[in-house]
Design an enzyme around this catalytic site. Structure first.
Site, PDB file in Angstrom:
ATOM      1  CE  LYS A   5       4.363  37.424  39.838  1.00 15.27           C
ATOM      2  NZ  LYS A   5       5.015  37.434  41.172  1.00 15.27           N
TER       3      LYS A   5
ATOM      4  NE  ARG B 187      -0.611  37.588  43.925  1.00 17.34           N
ATOM      5  CZ  ARG B 187       0.033  38.621  43.365  1.00 17.34           C
ATOM      6  NH1 ARG B 187      -0.415  39.164  42.268  1.00 17.34           N
ATOM      7  NH2 ARG B 187       1.120  39.096  43.912  1.00 17.34           N
TER       8      ARG B 187
ATOM      9  NE  ARG C  42       9.346  44.677  44.289  1.00 13.18           N
ATOM     10  CZ  ARG C  42       8.427  43.798  43.883  1.00 13.18           C
ATOM     11  NH1 ARG C  42       8.653  43.014  42.855  1.00 13.18           N
ATOM     12  NH2 ARG C  42       7.300  43.686  44.543  1.00 13.18           N
TER      13      ARG C  42
ATOM     14  NE  ARG D  29       4.637  46.775  45.226  1.00 17.08           N
ATOM     15  CZ  ARG D  29       4.408  45.639  44.573  1.00 17.08           C
ATOM     16  NH1 ARG D  29       4.851  45.484  43.349  1.00 17.08           N
ATOM     17  NH2 ARG D  29       3.756  44.660  45.157  1.00 17.08           N
TER      18      ARG D  29
ATOM     19  NE  ARG E  74       3.414  41.255  48.322  1.00 14.77           N
ATOM     20  CZ  ARG E  74       4.282  41.959  47.594  1.00 14.77           C
ATOM     21  NH1 ARG E  74       5.188  42.721  48.192  1.00 14.77           N
ATOM     22  NH2 ARG E  74       4.246  41.902  46.296  1.00 14.77           N
TER      23      ARG E  74
END
Ligand code: AMP
Length: 211
Positions: free
Chosen positions: A13, A88, A122, A155, A166
Site C-alpha cells: 500500500k 481498518r 522490508r 520495523r 497483524r
C-alpha cells in the site's frame, strides 16, 4: 479525489501510495506513519498507541478517528487524500464517510505466505518513512534512504511473530470493510504481483491514471 488503499500489512500500500501521490499531487495520510511519528515525538497518543502496535494489534478506533480528523483539517488535504492503512475497521470506515467523500477503494490482494516472505526483506526509513525491499525495491545505496539519506532499519512490528498477528487482525477486523465498500460500488481489486512494476501497471489501469 479521496482514495482508500486496502490490503494486508506488506501488500504494498505504502509503495503504491507514493507513486499515486506523485501522479495526482495529493498527500498520503498514513495512520501508521502518523502513529510512529507520535511515538518518536513522545506524545501521549504515541504512548497509548505503542503497546497495541508492538503486539500487532489495532489502536482503538477513537484514537485513530481523532488523529485522522485532525490531519484532514490541514489545507493540503483540500483536494483529496490517499488513505494508507485507514480505515481498518467498520467504525473507522463509517467515521470516514461522515468526514469526507470516498471516491475509490483499491484493494491490493496478496497471499499470506507471500506477505510473510516479503516482510522479512522490508526496510524502512525511520526519518521520512519511505519503504524499501532488499531485493524487490532496493535503495540505490544499500541500507541508505534514497530520499533523505538516513540509515534504513527493520520495523519492530515486522518481526515474523508480529506479522502473523497483524495478518490475523487484518483478516478478522479489516477485510470485512471490503464488503462495506463493495456494497457502495466503490471497491476495485488488484492482484499484487511479484514484480513491483507489474503491480504499478495494474493499479494504474484500475485507477485510470498514468503512474
Ligand atoms: P501500518 O504502518 O499501516 O502497518 O500500521 C502499523 C500499526 O499501527 C498497525 O499494526 C496498528 O497497530 C497501528 N495502526 C495503523 N493504522 C491503524 C488504524 N487505522 N487503526 C488501528 N490501528 C492502526
Amino acid at each position: 479525489m479521496n482514495l482508500v488503499l486496502l490490503g494486508a500489512p506488506g501488500a504494498g500500500k505504502g509503495t503504491q501510495a507514493e507513486k499515486i501521490q506523485h501522479a495526482l499531487n495529493i498527500p498520503i495520510l498514513s495512520t501508521g506513519n502518523l502513529l510512529r511519528q507520535a511515538i518518536a515525538a513522545g506524545t501521549e497518543l504515541g504512548r497509548k498507541a505503542q503497546t497495541y502496535m508492538d503486539g500487532g494489534n489495532l489502536v482503538p478506533d477513537e484514537l485513530i478517528i481523532g488523529l485522522v480528523a485532525e490531519r484532514l483539517k490541514s489545507p493540503d488535504c483540500a483536494n483529496g487524500v490517499i488513505f494508507d492503512g485507514f480505515p481498518r475497521t467498520l467504525p473507522q470506515a463509517q467515521a470516514l464517510d461522515r468526514a469526507a467523500k470516498v471516491d475509490v477503494v483499491l484493494s491490493i490482494e496478496v497471499a499470506d505466505e507471500t506477505i510473510m516472505q516479503r516482510m522479512s526483506g522490508r526496510r524502512t526509513c525511520p526519518q521520512c518513512q519511505a519503504s524499501y525491499h532488499v531485493t524487490d525495491n532496493p535503495p540505490q545505496k544499500e541500507g541508505v534512504c534514497d530520499k533523505c539519506g538516513a540509515q534504513l532499519s527493520i520495523r519492530h512490528d515486522d518481526e515474523p511473530d508480529t506479522v502473523r498477528s497483524r495478518l490475523e487482525v487484518y483478516h478478522r477486523q479489516t477485510e470485512p470493510i471490503k464488503e462495506y465498500y463493495g456494497a457502495q460500488g466503490k471497491l476495485k481489486k488488484v492482484q499484487g504481483q511479484p514484480k513491483l512494476a507489474d503491480t504499478v501497471k495494474l493499479v494504474s489501469e484500475a485507477l485510470g491514471v498514468s503512474l
